[in-house]
Design a protein around this motif. Structure first.
Motif, short mmCIF file in Angstrom:
data_model
loop_
_atom_site.label_atom_id
_atom_site.label_comp_id
_atom_site.label_asym_id
_atom_site.label_seq_id
_atom_site.Cartn_x
_atom_site.Cartn_y
_atom_site.Cartn_z
N LEU A 213 0.86 -1.19 0.00
CA LEU A 213 0.00 0.00 0.00
C LEU A 213 0.89 1.23 0.00
N GLY A 214 1.00 1.88 -1.15
CA GLY A 214 1.92 3.00 -1.24
C GLY A 214 3.33 2.52 -0.99
N SER A 215 4.00 3.11 -0.01
CA SER A 215 5.37 2.72 0.32
C SER A 215 5.42 1.68 1.43
N VAL A 216 4.25 1.23 1.89
CA VAL A 216 4.18 0.32 3.02
C VAL A 216 3.92 -1.10 2.54
N THR A 217 4.82 -2.02 2.91
CA THR A 217 4.62 -3.45 2.68
C THR A 217 4.31 -4.11 4.01
N HIS A 218 3.21 -4.82 4.08
CA HIS A 218 2.80 -5.42 5.34
C HIS A 218 2.07 -6.72 5.04
N GLN A 219 1.72 -7.45 6.09
CA GLN A 219 1.02 -8.71 5.92
C GLN A 219 -0.45 -8.57 6.29
N ILE A 220 -1.28 -9.34 5.59
CA ILE A 220 -2.70 -9.40 5.89
C ILE A 220 -3.10 -10.87 5.98
N ALA A 221 -4.26 -11.11 6.59
CA ALA A 221 -4.83 -12.46 6.65
C ALA A 221 -6.12 -12.47 5.85
N ARG A 222 -6.35 -13.58 5.14
CA ARG A 222 -7.56 -13.74 4.35
C ARG A 222 -8.21 -15.08 4.63
N ILE A 223 -9.53 -15.09 4.49
CA ILE A 223 -10.30 -16.33 4.53
C ILE A 223 -11.14 -16.35 3.25
N PRO A 224 -10.63 -16.96 2.20
CA PRO A 224 -11.28 -16.89 0.89
C PRO A 224 -12.72 -17.40 0.87
N SER A 225 -13.07 -18.30 1.81
CA SER A 225 -14.41 -18.88 1.80
C SER A 225 -15.47 -17.93 2.36
N LEU A 226 -15.08 -16.85 3.02
CA LEU A 226 -16.03 -15.92 3.61
C LEU A 226 -16.20 -14.68 2.73
N GLN A 227 -17.41 -14.14 2.72
CA GLN A 227 -17.73 -12.97 1.91
C GLN A 227 -17.83 -11.73 2.79
N THR A 228 -17.38 -10.60 2.28
CA THR A 228 -17.48 -9.32 2.97
C THR A 228 -18.12 -8.30 2.04
N PRO A 229 -18.68 -7.21 2.58
CA PRO A 229 -19.30 -6.20 1.72
C PRO A 229 -18.31 -5.62 0.72
N SER A 230 -18.83 -5.30 -0.45
CA SER A 230 -18.02 -4.67 -1.48
C SER A 230 -18.06 -3.16 -1.34
N ILE A 231 -17.14 -2.50 -1.98
CA ILE A 231 -17.16 -1.04 -2.15
C ILE A 231 -17.11 -0.76 -3.65
N PRO A 232 -18.05 0.06 -4.17
CA PRO A 232 -19.06 0.87 -3.45
C PRO A 232 -20.24 0.03 -2.98
N ASN A 233 -20.92 0.58 -1.96
CA ASN A 233 -22.17 0.00 -1.46
C ASN A 233 -23.04 1.15 -0.96
N PRO A 234 -24.26 0.89 -0.50
CA PRO A 234 -25.15 1.99 -0.10
C PRO A 234 -24.58 2.93 0.96
N SER A 235 -23.63 2.44 1.78
CA SER A 235 -23.04 3.30 2.81
C SER A 235 -21.73 3.93 2.38
N VAL A 236 -21.11 3.39 1.33
CA VAL A 236 -19.77 3.83 0.95
C VAL A 236 -19.72 4.10 -0.55
N PRO A 237 -19.57 5.37 -0.95
CA PRO A 237 -19.43 5.67 -2.38
C PRO A 237 -18.06 5.24 -2.89
N SER A 238 -17.93 5.17 -4.20
CA SER A 238 -16.65 4.75 -4.77
C SER A 238 -15.59 5.83 -4.61
N VAL A 239 -15.99 7.11 -4.59
CA VAL A 239 -15.04 8.21 -4.43
C VAL A 239 -15.04 8.64 -2.96
N VAL A 240 -13.86 8.64 -2.35
CA VAL A 240 -13.74 8.99 -0.94
C VAL A 240 -14.02 10.48 -0.76
#
Length: 298
Positions: A213-240
């Motif tokens: 992310l930008g100049s930052v390299t870091h680790q994340i964890a994922r669980i591919p079998s689980l679904q999370t909300p997408s962006i954009p969605n009714p609460s979050v527009p595509s443009v910040v």
């Protein structure tokens, strides 16, 4: 944490300062004269003695916590593997500007948040519609009560989107301004099954990834079998929106973040997390993790 410790420190500082100050202005001289006339050794009344002793100590603590660094404890696994449950961290309070204690109003700007920063902020609440159709922030995740007070809690997440960015998120795959975020799978998550936060990832076949992310390299964890909300969605527009940030936890399918409750307002910023000073895994699940002490948070 449902109370504001900075507000408590500020209130105690004001109370002790007022008690001590008023006594010295209006009562001290007459009281000292009475003791001198009677030949007794001078002593302050107990409330004044407490105020005089505690005011400078609490005032210094307030200044350090408000303008230098503040300690926090990680209560959940939403930032694993970067931050673990039981990590005690320090947060740089002047990284993005000096703010008044308790009120959190910025009085001096000294920097702006960057993509990839790990930040502590005051939870802004869930985006709801009130009975008049107005957009409000509520403490009720279901929005059944749009007027429910937002709890006074400090949360910690990573900045993904900056004001003006165009963001898309689908099943934890992030696209920023039309460019997919670079990530690489490192392998299955390794942890202690006796710890609930580890067991959740192990049971659901969690994987660990390296993310840029930008100049930052870091680790994340994922669980591919689980679904999370997408962006954009009714609460979050595509443009910040201006003065707002999209934030996400590093444990991507186990983090309630901007995907659920919208962008994080700039006015809610507390500071930038920068170091782990202690890590306690639990009495029966590892005790103190000395390897994590002193780890710089990236």
């Amino acid at each position: 944490m449902d109370f504001d410790f900075s507000a408590i420190l500020l209130a105690l500082t004001v109370v002790f300062g007022v008690v001590w100050g008023l006594d010295r202005l209006f009562f001290y001289k007459k009281r000292a004269a009475r003791f001198a006339a009677s030949g007794e050794e001078y002593r302050d009344p107990a409330p004044v003695d407490w105020a005089r002793s505690l005011f400078p100590v609490i005032f210094v603590v307030l200044l350090l916590r408000s303008f230098v660094a503040e300690p926090f404890r990680i209560p959940s696994g939403s930032m694993m593997p970067t931050l673990d449950v039981g990590d005690f961290i320090l947060v740089n309070k002047f990284a993005y500007g000096l703010r008044l204690p308790a009120f959190n109003n910025k009085v001096l700007s000294v920097g702006e948040p960057k993509r990839g920063d790990v930040i502590v902020f005051r939870f802004p609440g869930y985006i709801c519609q009130d009975q008049n159709g107005n957009t409000v922030r509520s403490g009720d995740v279901t929005c059944a009560d749009p007027q429910a007070p937002v709890p006074s809690q400090n949360w910690i997440k990573r900045i993904i989107g900056l004001p003006g960015d165009t963001i898309e998120v689908h099943n934890s795959q992030i696209v920023i301004n039309g460019k997919p975020v670079v990530d690489t799978e490192l392998g299955p998550f390794q942890g202690n099954p006796s710890r609930p936060e580890d067991n959740y990832l192990l049971y659901n076949n969690g994987t660990v990834w390296s993310e840029q992310l930008g100049s930052v390299t870091h680790q994340i964890a994922r669980i591919p079998s689980l679904q999370t909300p997408s962006i954009p969605n009714p609460s979050v527009p595509s443009v910040v929106p201006p003065n707002c940030y999209i934030v996400m936890g590093d444990d991507r399918e186990n983090s309630q973040d901007s995907r659920w409750w919208g962008c994080m307002p700039e006015q809610n910023l507390v500071g930038k997390a920068f170091v782990i000073w202690l890590s306690w895994k639990g009495l029966h699940t590892g005790g103190v993790d000395f390897h994590r002490i002193g780890t710089v948070i990236r």
